[in-house]
Each structure stands twice: as C-alpha cells, then as structure tokens.
Design a protein around this motif. Structure first.
Motif, short mmCIF file in Angstrom:
data_model
loop_
_atom_site.label_atom_id
_atom_site.label_comp_id
_atom_site.label_asym_id
_atom_site.label_seq_id
_atom_site.Cartn_x
_atom_site.Cartn_y
_atom_site.Cartn_z
N ASN A 72 -95.04 -5.03 -51.94
CA ASN A 72 -93.81 -4.68 -51.24
C ASN A 72 -93.94 -3.45 -50.35
OD1 ASN A 72 -94.00 -2.79 -53.24
ND2 ASN A 72 -92.39 -3.66 -54.48
N ILE A 73 -95.16 -2.97 -50.18
CA ILE A 73 -95.43 -1.88 -49.24
C ILE A 73 -96.32 -2.48 -48.16
CG2 ILE A 73 -96.49 0.38 -48.96
CD1 ILE A 73 -96.01 0.68 -52.09
N VAL B 292 -94.71 1.63 -41.12
CA VAL B 292 -94.68 1.46 -42.57
C VAL B 292 -93.40 0.72 -42.92
CG1 VAL B 292 -94.60 2.67 -44.79
CG2 VAL B 292 -95.92 3.65 -42.89
N GLU B 293 -93.52 -0.34 -43.71
CA GLU B 293 -92.35 -1.05 -44.21
C GLU B 293 -92.31 -0.89 -45.71
OE1 GLU B 293 -91.79 -5.08 -42.83
OE2 GLU B 293 -92.84 -4.60 -40.95
N LEU B 294 -91.16 -0.47 -46.21
CA LEU B 294 -90.97 -0.22 -47.64
C LEU B 294 -89.77 -0.99 -48.15
CD1 LEU B 294 -91.39 3.67 -47.52
CD2 LEU B 294 -93.07 2.00 -48.33
N VAL C 61 -86.33 1.55 -56.47
CA VAL C 61 -86.56 2.58 -55.46
C VAL C 61 -85.36 3.52 -55.42
CG1 VAL C 61 -87.03 3.00 -53.02
CG2 VAL C 61 -87.95 0.94 -54.12
N ILE D 25 -94.36 8.31 -49.87
CA ILE D 25 -93.69 7.18 -49.22
C ILE D 25 -92.39 6.79 -49.91
CG2 ILE D 25 -95.71 6.23 -48.06
CD1 ILE D 25 -96.02 4.24 -50.35
N MET D 26 -92.34 6.94 -51.24
CA MET D 26 -91.09 6.62 -51.94
C MET D 26 -91.03 7.30 -53.29
SD MET D 26 -91.54 2.64 -53.00
CE MET D 26 -93.16 2.03 -53.37
N ILE E 53 -86.62 6.52 -50.14
CA ILE E 53 -87.78 6.30 -49.28
C ILE E 53 -87.89 7.51 -48.35
CG2 ILE E 53 -87.77 3.78 -49.41
CD1 ILE E 53 -86.35 3.74 -46.71
#
Length: 135
Positions: free
Chosen positions: A60-61, A45-47, A84, A107-108, A87
């Motif tokens: 952006n997720i 997962v990239e946040l 944000v 997730i955030m 996270i």
C-alpha cells in the motif's frame, strides 16, 4: 551518523519503524537508506489515506520512480498491521526529501494492531547483515 540508526526497527521491505508509544501502539514509518540508494529518483509517493486500515505486507506504499525509458513504480508492503494515523504531506509534496535524509523524513504514522508483529522486525545489526547479503 550510523547508516542504520540503532534505535529503529527494520522490515524486510526496507522500511524503518520507530516505536513512539508502546502502550498506545503508535509508530512512525519511513524508508531506509539502503532502499534510497537502490532506487532511482522518486517522482511521487502514494500512501494510504489517514484512517485506512493496513495489513502487514499489504503493498500500500507506492513510489513512482524515474526510469531510463519509462517511469517505473515500486510498491512496498506495510511493516505492521494497523491504521494510518497521519501521513507526511511534506514528503508527498516534495519526495526528494526521502533522498536527502530518509531517517529525518518519515512517510506515515500508524497505530499498530498487534504488538507481536514487532517481533518480525529486526534491529539495526540484523538488518545490516540482511542487506550485506543483497549488495
């Protein structure tokens, strides 16, 4: 447990939003059970980074998925504009948690800018009607 908890709001991008503090515009965000069922295994997962500004629907997720021949990517737009706050590093380190219990593993956390954007999210009943058309 209800497939779509009634106390949450839902985005058309299949994210859930829990309003933590309406006065301070704080919310927690996660993926829905519907999205979890539709995706293959989530590898990473990239946040956005903590402090980053997001605009509603900005992709952006990023979920890195296991593919049949090659790995795939699925990008998801932010459910609200804001920045944000935090996270969930636990999910970053163990993406399987999103498959195990998507409503327990957020997730955030965000501080949203515009409370009017909340009106663009739907309740669980409306979300269920939306996804029934997709199944």
């Amino acid at each position: 447990m209800n497939e779509f908890p009634e106390h949450l709001l839902y985005s058309h991008n299949h994210l859930w939003v829990e309003i933590d503090d309406k006065e301070k515009h704080l919310a927690t965000v996660g993926i829905t059970n519907f999205l979890r069922e539709e995706l293959p295994e989530i590898l990473t997962v990239e946040l956005p980074m903590e402090g980053d500004q997001m605009e509603m629907d900005d992709k952006n997720i990023l979920l890195h998925l296991e593919g049949e021949e090659n790995d795939e990517f699925h990008s998801i737009g932010a459910p609200l504009s804001g920045h944000v706050e935090q996270i969930n590093r636990e999910v970053l380190n163990n993406p399987d948690l999103l498959h195990i219990a998507p409503y327990e593993h957020w997730i955030m956390k965000i501080e949203y800018d515009d409370p009017m954007e909340l009106e663009l999210l739907v309740d669980s009943e409306q979300y269920l009607m939306t996804i029934e058309g997709l199944r």
